[in-house]
Scaffold this active site. Structure first.
Site, short mmCIF file in Angstrom:
data_model
loop_
_atom_site.label_atom_id
_atom_site.label_comp_id
_atom_site.label_asym_id
_atom_site.label_seq_id
_atom_site.Cartn_x
_atom_site.Cartn_y
_atom_site.Cartn_z
N LYS A 1 0.83 -1.21 0.00
CA LYS A 1 0.00 0.00 0.00
C LYS A 1 0.85 1.26 0.00
O LYS A 1 0.50 2.25 -0.62
CB LYS A 1 -0.97 0.00 1.19
N LYS B 1 -7.72 -10.39 -9.18
CA LYS B 1 -8.89 -10.69 -8.35
C LYS B 1 -9.89 -9.54 -8.39
O LYS B 1 -9.51 -8.38 -8.56
CB LYS B 1 -8.48 -11.03 -6.92
N LYS C 1 -12.49 -4.03 -4.81
CA LYS C 1 -13.17 -2.73 -4.73
C LYS C 1 -12.39 -1.66 -5.47
O LYS C 1 -12.96 -0.71 -5.98
CB LYS C 1 -13.30 -2.31 -3.27
P1 ATP Z 1 -10.98 -5.58 -1.93
O1 ATP Z 1 -9.75 -6.22 -2.52
O2 ATP Z 1 -12.15 -5.66 -2.80
O3 ATP Z 1 -10.75 -4.22 -1.33
P2 ATP Z 1 -10.84 -6.61 0.60
O4 ATP Z 1 -10.01 -7.86 0.76
O5 ATP Z 1 -10.25 -5.32 1.01
O6 ATP Z 1 -11.42 -6.56 -0.83
P3 ATP Z 1 -12.44 -6.86 2.88
O7 ATP Z 1 -13.75 -6.25 3.18
O8 ATP Z 1 -11.28 -6.40 3.64
O9 ATP Z 1 -12.21 -6.74 1.33
O10 ATP Z 1 -12.51 -8.43 2.97
C1 ATP Z 1 -13.67 -9.15 2.97
C2 ATP Z 1 -13.37 -10.59 2.62
O11 ATP Z 1 -13.57 -10.80 1.21
C3 ATP Z 1 -11.95 -11.04 2.94
O12 ATP Z 1 -11.99 -12.26 3.65
C4 ATP Z 1 -11.32 -11.24 1.56
O13 ATP Z 1 -10.33 -12.25 1.58
C5 ATP Z 1 -12.52 -11.61 0.69
N1 ATP Z 1 -12.32 -11.28 -0.73
C6 ATP Z 1 -12.07 -10.05 -1.26
N2 ATP Z 1 -11.97 -10.11 -2.62
C7 ATP Z 1 -12.17 -11.42 -2.97
C8 ATP Z 1 -12.20 -12.14 -4.24
N3 ATP Z 1 -12.03 -11.52 -5.40
N4 ATP Z 1 -12.45 -13.46 -4.22
C9 ATP Z 1 -12.64 -14.10 -3.05
N5 ATP Z 1 -12.61 -13.50 -1.83
C10 ATP Z 1 -12.39 -12.17 -1.77
#
Ligand code: ATP
Ligand code: LTN
Length: 334
Positions: free
Chosen positions: A114, A197, A200
């Site tokens: 980050k 992947k 957001k």
């Molecule tokens: P993003 O990458 O979209 O910002 P994030 O990991 O920050 O997602 P969080 O709200 O922190 O989102 O995590 C929520 C859950 O969703 C976590 O357990 C994460 O591993 C899972 N997750 C996020 N993106 C994916 C994906 N593309 N496929 C499967 N699981 C996911």
């Protein structure tokens, strides 16, 4: 017999969860609440490690809660709560900060990624200590398991290291938690860039299916998903990432095996597959969206559910924190 504890968390960092969050985390969390005493935490303290508009943060916190409830988190079974409603998270994080090495914290790859993206001046000290707050989230609830995505493996290792260190320095206090990394099938990829992947922070919003999207928008996004030109419906992540992602999404929702989908779509065009995937996805998320909108129309009730979740969480968290404060040598107020 009492059920073992479970804790997991999610950031209220957007107005809608996406299909990756839903299939990768939510579906599994809803399943696990039957076998575990589950705590699901909306981590607003973590969200402010990067700048947030206060009104948007308030809105996104409630929207996140509504979507979790709409997707099957049962507030009778699991405690669904907001992190800032349980002061022990920040309090335990301070104690853990004091037993974490600078070098140890500096090795966390999520922080490194980050800061590399934004430059070290844009990174806050909060972002640096993010994994230590996460360790506090977890250890307060003495969970046996913590279901997370692959990206969280390193944070779980740090959590285990800190728990082990505290226990050996001050005496048995924390359960050492196990990470439960969600199955490979639940990794969902971006529709426009199927080698990355679904996230957001996607470059192109068309690649992202949001739970709160209008059904017609979902259909449009799936129909314009990037594929390839050889015209064969076959699962091959390396050479056919777009088609493989569509097959994976279908299978994760419908439960039909990839092999059966391949057989059924043999000789069919990509349009036919996309049409069916769109139906399957809309069928799964439209009721969640409708229910979430309904829940959001009664904010008093939603806030009441979150308050009840926080009361259950506080009860457990305060006990652990009191033990920690005592062990490190803080005197009790009379
Ligand atoms: P993003 O990458 O979209 O910002 P994030 O990991 O920050 O997602 P969080 O709200 O922190 O989102 O995590 C929520 C859950 O969703 C976590 O357990 C994460 O591993 C899972 N997750 C996020 N993106 C994916 C994906 N593309 N496929 C499967 N699981 C996911
Ligand atoms: N860092 C996690 C969110 C998170 C979490 C937690 C997950 C914060 N605290 C405690 C599990 C347990 C993420 O980005 N997915």
């Amino acid at each position: 017999m009492t059920k073992p504890n479970l804790l997991s968390g999610m950031q209220p960092s957007a107005g809608s969860l996406h299909l990756g969050n839903y299939l990768g985390a939510l579906v599994n969390w809803a399943k696990m609440q039957d076998d575990y005493n589950a705590f699901y935490c909306i981590v607003d303290l973590h969200a402010i490690t990067v700048p947030q508009d206060p009104n948007e943060l308030r809105e996104n916190t409630r929207r996140t809660a509504a979507q979790y409830l709409a997707a099957g988190i049962d507030s009778e079974k699991a405690a669904l709560f907001v992190q800032s409603h349980v002061p022990a998270h920040a309090q335990l994080a301070w104690v853990l900060n004091c037993i974490t090495g600078m070098g140890e914290a500096g090795r966390m790859t999520q922080f490194k990624d980050k800061t590399q993206k934004g430059g070290s001046d844009s990174a806050s000290v909060g972002l640096f200590t993010y994994p230590i707050l996460q360790a506090a989230d977890i250890l307060l609830y003495q969970p046996k398991v913590v279901p997370v995505g692959e990206d969280q493996r390193q944070h779980l290792e740090l959590t285990r290291d800190l728990a082990t260190r505290f226990n050996s320095r001050f005496g048995q206090t924390f359960v050492i938690p196990e990470a439960v990394i969600l199955k490979e099938t639940a990794k969902i990829y971006d529709l426009q860039a199927p080698e990355s992947k679904m996230s957001k922070s996607a470059a192109d919003p068309k690649g992202l299916v949001n739970i709160m999207d209008e059904p017609s928008a979902v259909v449009k996004k799936i129909k314009s998903a990037v594929t390839d030109t050889d015209g064969v419906i076959r699962f091959d992540r390396e050479n056919k990432p777009g088609i493989s992602n569509l097959l994976g999404i279908h299978s994760a929702i419908s439960g039909e095996s990839i092999a059966s989908l391949e057989a059924r779509f043999e000789g069919a065009g990509y349009g036919a597959l996309k049409g069916e995937v769109a139906d399957v996805v809309v069928g799964a998320i439209e009721p969640i969206r409708d229910r979430a909108i309904e829940l959001l129309s009664d904010r008093t009730e939603l806030d009441r559910l979150l308050a009840a979740g926080a009361a259950r969480a506080n009860e457990v968290a305060e006990k652990t924190l009191a033990d920690v404060y005592d062990k490190v040598g803080f005197i009790k107020p009379i």
